[in-house]
Design a protein around this motif. Structure first.
Motif, PDB file in Angstrom:
ATOM      1  N   TYR A 282       0.681  -1.145  -0.094  1.00 16.48           N
ATOM      2  CA  TYR A 282       0.115   0.044   0.011  1.00 16.48           C
ATOM      3  C   TYR A 282       0.945   1.380   0.139  1.00 16.48           C
ATOM      4  N   MET A 283       2.174   1.153  -0.190  1.00 21.89           N
ATOM      5  CA  MET A 283       3.001   2.401  -0.103  1.00 21.89           C
ATOM      6  C   MET A 283       3.198   2.954  -1.303  1.00 21.89           C
ATOM      7  N   SER A 284       3.205   4.223  -1.289  1.00 20.49           N
ATOM      8  CA  SER A 284       3.228   4.987  -2.398  1.00 20.49           C
ATOM      9  C   SER A 284       4.665   5.163  -2.868  1.00 20.49           C
ATOM     10  N   PRO A 285       4.604   5.562  -4.353  1.00 19.51           N
ATOM     11  CA  PRO A 285       5.938   5.447  -4.906  1.00 19.51           C
ATOM     12  C   PRO A 285       7.064   6.582  -4.467  1.00 19.51           C
TER      13      PRO A 285
ATOM     14  N   ALA B  59      -3.327  -4.141  -5.853  1.00 16.43           N
ATOM     15  CA  ALA B  59      -2.980  -3.478  -6.917  1.00 16.43           C
ATOM     16  C   ALA B  59      -1.793  -3.672  -7.567  1.00 16.43           C
ATOM     17  N   PHE B  60      -0.953  -3.794  -6.626  1.00 17.87           N
ATOM     18  CA  PHE B  60       0.712  -4.473  -7.286  1.00 17.87           C
ATOM     19  C   PHE B  60       1.120  -5.417  -6.512  1.00 17.87           C
TER      20      PHE B  60
ATOM     21  N   LYS C  83       7.760  -2.254  -9.643  1.00 18.62           N
ATOM     22  CA  LYS C  83       6.243  -2.186 -10.217  1.00 18.62           C
ATOM     23  C   LYS C  83       5.560  -0.712  -9.552  1.00 18.62           C
ATOM     24  N   ILE C  84       5.711  -0.616  -8.077  1.00 15.41           N
ATOM     25  CA  ILE C  84       5.081   0.424  -7.854  1.00 15.41           C
ATOM     26  C   ILE C  84       5.638   1.797  -8.463  1.00 15.41           C
ATOM     27  N   ILE C  85       6.894   1.871  -8.472  1.00 17.94           N
ATOM     28  CA  ILE C  85       7.572   3.297  -8.929  1.00 17.94           C
ATOM     29  C   ILE C  85       7.609   3.260 -10.472  1.00 17.94           C
ATOM     30  N   ASN C  86       7.847   2.327 -11.220  1.00 20.41           N
ATOM     31  CA  ASN C  86       8.070   2.304 -12.575  1.00 20.41           C
ATOM     32  C   ASN C  86       6.888   1.279 -13.683  1.00 20.41           C
TER      33      ASN C  86
ATOM     34  N   MET D 166      -6.351   8.058  -7.926  1.00 17.46           N
ATOM     35  CA  MET D 166      -5.715   7.933  -6.615  1.00 17.46           C
ATOM     36  C   MET D 166      -4.287   7.175  -6.834  1.00 17.46           C
ATOM     37  N   LEU D 167      -4.358   6.365  -7.609  1.00 12.67           N
ATOM     38  CA  LEU D 167      -2.931   5.641  -8.085  1.00 12.67           C
ATOM     39  C   LEU D 167      -2.192   6.504  -9.002  1.00 12.67           C
ATOM     40  N   ASN D 168      -2.570   7.737  -9.185  1.00 11.43           N
ATOM     41  CA  ASN D 168      -1.408   8.615 -10.105  1.00 11.43           C
ATOM     42  C   ASN D 168      -0.104   8.657  -9.347  1.00 11.43           C
ATOM     43  N   LYS D 169       0.839   8.170 -10.245  1.00  9.28           N
ATOM     44  CA  LYS D 169       2.375   8.311  -9.704  1.00  9.28           C
ATOM     45  C   LYS D 169       2.773   9.721  -9.565  1.00  9.28           C
TER      46      LYS D 169
END
Length: 286
Positions: free
Chosen positions: A177-180, A210-211, A222-225, A246-249
């Protein structure tokens, strides 16, 4: 103080300690007086870990919201102060993670149910953010349900109170659940919680993270790139658009919790829930 409560059954355990269902010893006949006792092990805790435990008590004491687990009591469970006890309201419906897990192979949640729960979670997050509190560990295991289908956000163990324009920088949370920006060591703020909220909505609609990846390094990549997750089927464009936003990098492109609640699609859902609620209240009891 610990003597006031009698353990009924263990409902959780982890590296942090244990969670018990308890009741008041001096009122055993009253079945309504049941609570959750979170026992945090601190015998091997460092200074930072002790600060987090004490901070959870401090924050819970200041919060009052229908969608946040309410604080009841706290005390040292032993004379050596190796276990901190926090007593909170009990949510008999269990956590959202277990509810979603039980649905696998047996059909998804309806959009009505998903949005009913999601809006309550968003209201809790908006309330925390309005109090300058960053949750930092939003996940389905920390969202609880009552028997009346009310949603309660809990576990503020690593929450952080931010001063004006302050950012957090600690690499902390639950990886799925951690953000990029957290993985990139970029100072982060409330929009990081919004990413986690997007992960939660995705999980509610698809019954999976999600990831995902077999190794931590692959998950981070995956989360970053990686590409955005494939949108779930069987739900409206409004739900899918919410997840995508909400899942916009790009941090600034993510909506705030207030923006989410003011989205026309969400406003329509809120209106429908209020109408349904009023209709149930007017219905004569049998």
């Amino acid at each position: 103080m610990a003597d006031r409560y009698e353990k009924i059954e263990k409902i959780g355990e982890g590296s942090y300690g244990q969670v018990w269902k308890v009741k008041l010893r001096d009122d055993p006949a009253n079945s309504k007086n049941k609570f959750v006792l979170k026992l945090i092990r601190l015998e091997k805790a460092n200074k930072k870990e002790r600060e987090y435990a004490e901070q959870e008590v401090k924050l819970l004491k200041t919060l009052s919201h229908p969608n946040i687990v309410s604080f009841k009591d706290h005390f040292w469970y032993d004379s050596k102060q190796t276990q901190l006890g926090i007593v909170m309201s009990l949510c008999e419906g269990g956590d959202l993670y277990k509810v979603l897990k039980s649905k696998k192979g047996g059909g998804k949640l309806s959009e009505h149910e998903v949005m009913q729960w999601f809006i309550q979670i968003a209201l809790a997050v908006q309330y925390l953010h309005s109090k300058n509190i960053l949750h930092r560990d939003l996940k389905t295991q920390n969202i609880f349900l009552t028997r009346s289908n009310l949603v309660k956000l809990g576990d503020l163990g690593i929450a952080r109170e931010l001063k004006e324009d302050e950012m957090a920088s600690t690499l902390i949370g639950t990886p799925y659940y951690m953000s990029p920006e957290i993985f990139q060591n970029i100072p982060y703020s409330y929009k990081s919680d919004i990413w986690s909220l997007g992960c939660i909505l995705y999980e509610m609609t698809s019954l999976k993270h999600a990831f995902t990846a077999h190794a931590f390094s692959s998950l981070v990549h995956k989360i970053i790139n990686g590409e955005p997750p494939k949108m779930p089927t069987g739900y409206s464009k409004g739900v899918c658009d919410l997840i995508s936003r909400m899942l916009n990098k790009e941090i600034d492109a993510r909506p705030s919790a207030r923006d989410i609640l003011q989205t026309p699609f969400v406003q329509e859902k809120i209106k429908k829930f209020l109408e349904d609620s009023q209709s149930k209240q007017k219905r004569p009891s049998r």
